[in-house]
Structure formats: structure tokens, C-alpha cells
Scaffold this active site. Sequence first.
Site, PDB file in Angstrom:
ATOM      1  N   ASP A  11       0.793  -1.200  -0.001  1.00  0.00           N
ATOM      2  CA  ASP A  11       0.072   0.021  -0.002  1.00  0.00           C
ATOM      3  C   ASP A  11       1.047   1.290   0.056  1.00  0.00           C
ATOM      4  O   ASP A  11       1.570   1.441   0.732  1.00  0.00           O
ATOM      5  CB  ASP A  11      -0.939  -0.153   1.329  1.00  0.00           C
ATOM      6  CG  ASP A  11      -1.980  -1.228   1.269  1.00  0.00           C
ATOM      7  OD1 ASP A  11      -2.251  -1.521   0.081  1.00  0.00           O
ATOM      8  OD2 ASP A  11      -2.306  -1.680   2.252  1.00  0.00           O
ATOM      9  N   ASP A 130     -13.729  -3.232  -2.405  1.00  0.00           N
ATOM     10  CA  ASP A 130     -13.555  -3.102  -0.797  1.00  0.00           C
ATOM     11  C   ASP A 130     -14.750  -3.092  -0.374  1.00  0.00           C
ATOM     12  O   ASP A 130     -15.991  -2.517  -0.672  1.00  0.00           O
ATOM     13  CB  ASP A 130     -13.300  -1.636  -0.737  1.00  0.00           C
ATOM     14  CG  ASP A 130     -11.630  -1.380  -1.048  1.00  0.00           C
ATOM     15  OD1 ASP A 130     -11.073  -2.019  -1.233  1.00  0.00           O
ATOM     16  OD2 ASP A 130     -11.414   0.155  -1.450  1.00  0.00           O
TER      17      ASP A 130
END
Length: 254
Positions: A11, A130
Site C-alpha cells: 500500500d 472494498d
Amino acid sequence: MLAKRIIPCLDVDNGRVVKGKKFLDIQDVADPVELAKRYNDEGADELVFYDITASNEQRGIFLDVVEKVAKEIAIPFMVGGGIRTTKDIHQVLRSGADKVSINSAAVQRPELIFESAQKFGSQCTVLSIDAKEIAVGKWNVFINGGRKDTGIDAIEWAKKGESYGAGEIVVNAMDADGEKNGYNLPLTTAIATAVNIPVIASGGAGNIQHFKDVLSHEIDAALAASVFHYDEIKIPALKTYLNEQEISVRRNSK
């Protein structure tokens, strides 16, 4: 039977690898190029790079960092974050990515999945979802780095993504992200059952048992970040353990 894949995730925010919990409380971890090299050498099957603030900040992805990482690894490389057009996809693939992960833009304009699959192939087109539980057994799709609830059912969206041409789905369980209590099996297995393309579980890995738990199901790969970043789990040891548990994974090359 195809071997299951172990996939570290980078990330990235402002050119650095970061990690948080439930998409919040972001902490600096490391340089992405150095971490990528390490995972390549340790026997990771693939590497994922997410520019985690690109979509919310309405900007393009850090292509310079993508290029630097791509030059250092010899494993499949998936890149996502801030990808809104086929031009963006072309630039990311040209920068060295093998696959492109589409998330927020796909929700806002599902045709992008179809366009990507037609132009670059389904094997390059990954739908990243998500998802967060909003009622027992019901998960909604969130966008903009997990900040906005779309009201769309995650399982139905996965099926729609497949019909548009996605070749693979990453299921990011927001409730489990960074918690290290295990993958969200109800969500991930529900999606894996609903589609006929590979599914990657993401969010919640805390120990090697969690990898066994998720990969014992019809789930093709397990993605993790902090347990690898902080050396809590070594990829070679994890693969040895999974093979001992009769879960087929690619043997370590080193």
C-alpha cells in the site's frame, strides 16, 4: 489443481509503503522498491501495488514508483489506485505492470471493465472490491479508499464484474483489514462461490493458520501486508507449512 498463490501487498502513499487498520491510522513502513526486491527473492508468487490515496485525491498513480518496482522483480505485478480510463491502464501496463486493478472507477463506470478486457485482455483486468458488512451476511461495496458506501451489494457486484470481463477479483474485507484476526471467510467464500474466475482474499492475515483456513476453500490466492512487512511471517516458511498441510503452493525457488 492449480497451485494457490501467496501475494504480498504494497500500500503506497507519497512514494512510501504504509499500513493501517480498517483503512485508517496509516503508518510509514518502508521503501517500496526495497520491499518488492525482498518479496521477489523470498518466493512470493505475485506482488500487488496499491496507490491508496490516488482515487480519493483524484490524481494519477505514481508511475515512476511503478517503473522502479517493475525493474526489480520477476514475478507477476498487479497495480491499482487512481485508474479511471483505458489510457491510465495503458500507462500502468507500459510502466511494467502485468495486471491492473480497477476499483472506484469500475463502480462509477462499469463499462471500463469491459473496455479494459477488450483492449488488454481479461488476464490483465482485475476487479478490486472494498467490502464492508452492513448487516449480518450482507456486504456493501465502498469506494474512494473505503470512504464512501455505494449501497451496492458486494456479491452482486462481483458477478456483474465477471460478466463485464474481469479475469480475477480481489476481495478486500474492510472490517478485517490490519486486525490480524483472520480473513473474512463468509464474504470471500460467498463471492468465490458466486463467480467462475479466480478470487484473491485480502484483509485479516495474522498467522500461518489464517492462510491455511482461507486457502482450504475455493479461493485462489491470499494477499497480506503487515505480517510480511514486519517479518511476522516469512514466505518460505509459510509455503513449507502450507505444503505440509496438503495445500498446493508453488515451491520456493531459493
